[in-house]
Write an enzyme that holds these catalytic residues in place. Structure first.
Site, mmCIF file in Angstrom:
data_model
loop_
_atom_site.group_PDB
_atom_site.id
_atom_site.type_symbol
_atom_site.label_atom_id
_atom_site.label_comp_id
_atom_site.label_asym_id
_atom_site.label_seq_id
_atom_site.Cartn_x
_atom_site.Cartn_y
_atom_site.Cartn_z
ATOM 1 N N ASP A 194 0.807 -1.187 0.141
ATOM 2 C CA ASP A 194 0.042 -0.144 -0.102
ATOM 3 C C ASP A 194 1.077 1.212 -0.013
ATOM 4 O OD1 ASP A 194 -2.718 -0.383 -0.157
ATOM 5 O OD2 ASP A 194 -2.946 -0.581 1.837
ATOM 6 N N GLU A 234 -5.479 4.375 -3.210
ATOM 7 C CA GLU A 234 -6.797 4.300 -3.003
ATOM 8 C C GLU A 234 -7.247 5.582 -3.930
ATOM 9 O OE1 GLU A 234 -7.854 5.149 0.792
ATOM 10 O OE2 GLU A 234 -6.795 3.255 1.549
ATOM 11 N N GLU A 267 -14.110 -2.087 -1.879
ATOM 12 C CA GLU A 267 -14.084 -2.217 -0.398
ATOM 13 C C GLU A 267 -15.584 -1.846 -0.020
ATOM 14 O OE1 GLU A 267 -10.855 -1.158 1.774
ATOM 15 O OE2 GLU A 267 -12.181 -1.391 3.749
HETATM 16 O O1 KIV Z 1 -4.913 -2.007 3.877
HETATM 17 C C1 KIV Z 1 -5.460 -2.953 3.935
HETATM 18 O O2 KIV Z 1 -5.426 -3.883 4.514
HETATM 19 C C2 KIV Z 1 -6.287 -2.936 2.681
HETATM 20 C C3 KIV Z 1 -7.156 -4.177 2.581
HETATM 21 C C4 KIV Z 1 -8.328 -4.045 3.475
HETATM 22 C C5 KIV Z 1 -7.835 -4.032 1.129
HETATM 23 O O3 KIV Z 1 -6.432 -1.871 1.905
#
Ligand code: KIV
Length: 273
Positions: A86, A118, A185
């Site tokens: 991420d 995102e 999500e």
């Molecule tokens: O940060 C995370 O774990 C996520 C998932 C829930 C998709 O973005």
């Protein structure tokens, strides 16, 4: 887990063949090794680590250095799954050039195979630039935890037809910009089904019903490790919080009662020559 490592084109091929993609989050090498051994296709080093590992209320305090540190650990524990990291809050929203540098660090220093961001149309320029320079991007629509203060809660998104239409437009735009997959999500199952049918890249659902091309869950939810809050769509396949507390309690009692360590049996006398 044996067999060659999962690569990004494998995910699209799975969609074409109608095979579901199974993803979980991971944040450290030991857990990554266990989940990888179970055969997951991809591990996400999610910024959810801010909550389930670091004890924050939201994902917002997570920094790029923290993500790199955990991504490196997950990569060390993984042999088969694709590792996706991420991009944390404010590492891709300020400028395209900052986003390229930050995503590059997740690949170069963290060892990730791809990054996740995102948002939809507002970040298209970033997505296309990352893809142009060879950094694979996974999109993330619906509930976007980095916008939690704006959204107001971890609740279902795009429940109105106009919001659903906007989400579909965002998904199509992300696909055109080069995203290789999109997390959906907490959106209605019917919307997730429609978006999945319109895209050629795989959709990965979390609280978005059964018709996405794959599913992802936070591993601490699946394993019953994070018991402060369990989202309603989660299936807990184990209840490790209770197992861990029980084991630790037994250990504490054994130490206090002098049962651990056990008294060693007297060593046999070694005959002298
Ligand atoms: O940060 C995370 O774990 C996520 C998932 C829930 C998709 O973005």
């Amino acid at each position: 887990m044996t067999g060659r490592a999962v690569r990004i084109p494998d995910l699209r091929e799975k969609k074409v063949r109608g095979e579901k993609i199974a993803m979980l989050t991971a944040y450290d090498a030991t857990m990554a090794r266990l989940l990888d051994g179970a055969g997951v296709d991809a591990l996400l080093v999610g910024d959810s680590l801010g909550m389930v590992i670091l004890g924050h209320e939201t994902t917002l305090p997570v920094t790029l250095d923290v993500m790199i540190h955990h991504t490196r650990a997950v990569v060390r524990g993984t042999g088969h799954a694709l590792v996706i990291a991420d991009m944390p809050f404010l590492t891709y929203q300020v400028s395209v050039s900052e986003a390229v540098r930050n995503a590059g660090r997740l690949l170069q220093e963290g060892g990730a195979g791809a990054v996740k961001l995102e948002g939809g149309r507002p970040i298209l320029d970033v997505v296309s630039r990352l893809v142009d320079v060879g950094i694979p991007v996974m999109g993330h629509l619906g509930l976007q935890p980095q916008s939690i203060h704006q959204v107001g809660g971890y609740t279902k998104q795009a429940t109105q037809p106009r919001e659903g239409a906007r989400l579909l437009e965002d998904a199509l735009a992300l696909e055109r910009a080069g995203a290789f997959a999109i997390v959906l999500e907490q959106i209605p199952a019917s919307l997730a089904r429609d978006v999945t049918a319109r895209l050629t890249v795989p959709t990965i659902g979390i609280g978005a019903g059964p018709d996405c091309d794959g599913q992802i869950l936070v591993s601490h939810d699946v394993l019953g490790l994070f018991d402060r809050f369990v989202p309603p769509f989660v299936k807990q396949y184990a209840h490790l919080a209770g197992t861990i507390t029980g084991a630790a309690r037994e250990y504490v009692e054994d130490v206090r009662a002098g049962r651990y360590p056990e008294v060693a049996a007297p060593a046999a006398r070694v005959p002298t020559a």
